[in-house]
Motif scaffolding. Structure first.
Motif, PDB file in Angstrom:
ATOM      1  N   ILE A 103      -0.282  19.346   4.274  1.00 20.50           N
ATOM      2  CA  ILE A 103      -1.741  19.370   4.417  1.00 20.50           C
ATOM      3  C   ILE A 103      -2.430  18.501   3.360  1.00 20.50           C
ATOM      4  O   ILE A 103      -3.658  18.384   3.365  1.00 20.50           O
ATOM      5  N   LEU A 104      -1.639  17.923   2.481  1.00 18.56           N
ATOM      6  CA  LEU A 104      -2.159  16.926   1.537  1.00 18.56           C
ATOM      7  C   LEU A 104      -1.021  15.981   1.202  1.00 18.56           C
ATOM      8  O   LEU A 104       0.096  16.418   0.936  1.00 18.56           O
ATOM      9  N   GLU A 105      -1.323  14.689   1.227  1.00 21.58           N
ATOM     10  CA  GLU A 105      -0.265  13.716   0.958  1.00 21.58           C
ATOM     11  C   GLU A 105      -0.850  12.482   0.282  1.00 21.58           C
ATOM     12  O   GLU A 105      -1.932  12.008   0.641  1.00 21.58           O
ATOM     13  N   LYS A 106      -0.125  12.001  -0.702  1.00 20.58           N
ATOM     14  CA  LYS A 106      -0.448  10.717  -1.323  1.00 20.58           C
ATOM     15  C   LYS A 106       0.771   9.835  -1.180  1.00 20.58           C
ATOM     16  O   LYS A 106       1.864  10.190  -1.619  1.00 20.58           O
ATOM     17  N   LYS A 107       0.588   8.697  -0.549  1.00 19.00           N
ATOM     18  CA  LYS A 107       1.704   7.794  -0.323  1.00 19.00           C
ATOM     19  C   LYS A 107       1.862   6.825  -1.477  1.00 19.00           C
ATOM     20  O   LYS A 107       0.994   6.700  -2.335  1.00 19.00           O
ATOM     21  N   GLY A 108       2.971   6.112  -1.453  1.00 16.77           N
ATOM     22  CA  GLY A 108       3.263   5.174  -2.519  1.00 16.77           C
ATOM     23  C   GLY A 108       2.215   4.095  -2.680  1.00 16.77           C
ATOM     24  O   GLY A 108       2.023   3.565  -3.763  1.00 16.77           O
ATOM     25  N   GLN A 109       1.497   3.773  -1.606  1.00 17.66           N
ATOM     26  CA  GLN A 109       0.446   2.759  -1.679  1.00 17.66           C
ATOM     27  C   GLN A 109      -0.847   3.340  -2.245  1.00 17.66           C
ATOM     28  O   GLN A 109      -1.847   2.644  -2.356  1.00 17.66           O
ATOM     29  N   GLY A 110      -0.850   4.636  -2.569  1.00 14.64           N
ATOM     30  CA  GLY A 110      -2.039   5.272  -3.121  1.00 14.64           C
ATOM     31  C   GLY A 110      -2.954   5.869  -2.069  1.00 14.64           C
ATOM     32  O   GLY A 110      -4.001   6.431  -2.394  1.00 14.64           O
ATOM     33  N   LYS A 111      -2.585   5.778  -0.790  1.00 12.75           N
ATOM     34  CA  LYS A 111      -3.406   6.333   0.274  1.00 12.75           C
ATOM     35  C   LYS A 111      -3.278   7.853   0.287  1.00 12.75           C
ATOM     36  O   LYS A 111      -2.185   8.396   0.157  1.00 12.75           O
ATOM     37  N   ILE A 112      -4.408   8.541   0.456  1.00 10.35           N
ATOM     38  CA  ILE A 112      -4.421  10.006   0.450  1.00 10.35           C
ATOM     39  C   ILE A 112      -4.876  10.519   1.809  1.00 10.35           C
ATOM     40  O   ILE A 112      -5.858  10.045   2.373  1.00 10.35           O
ATOM     41  N   SER A 113      -4.144  11.488   2.342  1.00  8.61           N
ATOM     42  CA  SER A 113      -4.506  12.133   3.600  1.00  8.61           C
ATOM     43  C   SER A 113      -4.645  13.633   3.368  1.00  8.61           C
ATOM     44  O   SER A 113      -3.800  14.252   2.725  1.00  8.61           O
TER      45      SER A 113
END
Length: 233
Positions: A103-113
């Protein structure tokens, strides 16, 4: 500055302050908002809704427990389980269908969902961790030997991530915009609270929920008290 202009400046400042105040008066940070701030230096992480509960009869208390996937200095993922964290009614209702999901994610590119997605989807397609493999006509994501433990971490032993489903997720514009529960089979989604696999994996949750009358009333009752606690290690 003339007296009339001075008065105009004062009035304008008052109006701006009032508007900003009205816009932020009802804003309340969620545990996820706090987690983003507290872990702003982390390049990548995933927060999975591990468990949820409702207590009380007349005045209900809503709680979440999270499983957090973070990375060591050598980029090896590891997990932390939080303590129970009290959340408000609106936030609880928003995620009632998202048990076992990210329900929360930060990817290696810095994108947050901050929308729900299946566990492990944040690592799919990243050649640092694995690759697409084909067996008996089905193409699925497989982690390299060093990261094989991630299959269990994300429940992918019982629910492999198939290429067609992932392509639907990426091509459908779900990331950061819409919850994605995977394809439906027999009226049940592949992921989330209502999936058959989640019922198998979390029997204690469903027994607890069934034993408490009015559980689903979280969608209609007034809010509860809220407190903030940290994530356990």
């Amino acid at each position: 500055m003339s007296k009339s202009n001075f008065i105009k400046v004062i009035v304008a400042g008052f109006l701006i302050t009032s508007i900003v105040g009205c816009g932020t008066k009802n804003f309340k940070k969620t545990p996820l908002d706090n987690y983003i701030v507290e872990n702003s230096n982390e390049k990548q992480f995933s927060v999975i809704l591990e468990d949820m509960d409702v207590d009380g009869t007349f005045f209900k208390t809503y709680s979440h427990k999270y499983r957090v996937i973070k990375h060591k200095e050598d980029d090896t993922p590891y997990e932390q389980i939080s303590d129970w964290i009290e959340v408000d009614k609106k936030f609880f209702a928003k995620h009632e269908d998202n048990l076992g999901m990210v329900i929360l994610e930060k990817k290696g590119q810095g994108k947050i969902s901050k929308v729900a997605s299946p566990p492990g989807y944040g690592y799919v397609g990243d050649s640092r961790y694995g690759e697409w493999r084909t067996h008996n006509g089905s193409t699925f994501w497989g982690f390299y030997g060093r990261y094989m433990f991630m299959n269990q971490m994300f429940g992918m032993i019982n629910r492999p991530i198939y290429r067609n489903d992932y392509d639907t997720y990426r091509g459908g514009g779900y990331y950061g915009s819409r919850n994605y529960y995977g394809p439906k089979k027999g009226g049940s989604s592949r992921y989330g609270t209502n999936s058959q696999q989640t019922r198998k994996e979390k029997p204690n949750f469903f027994r607890r929920r069934a034993s408490k009358s009015g559980w689903s009333s979280s969608r209609s009752r007034s809010g509860s008290r809220s407190r903030s606690t940290g994530f356990g290690k």
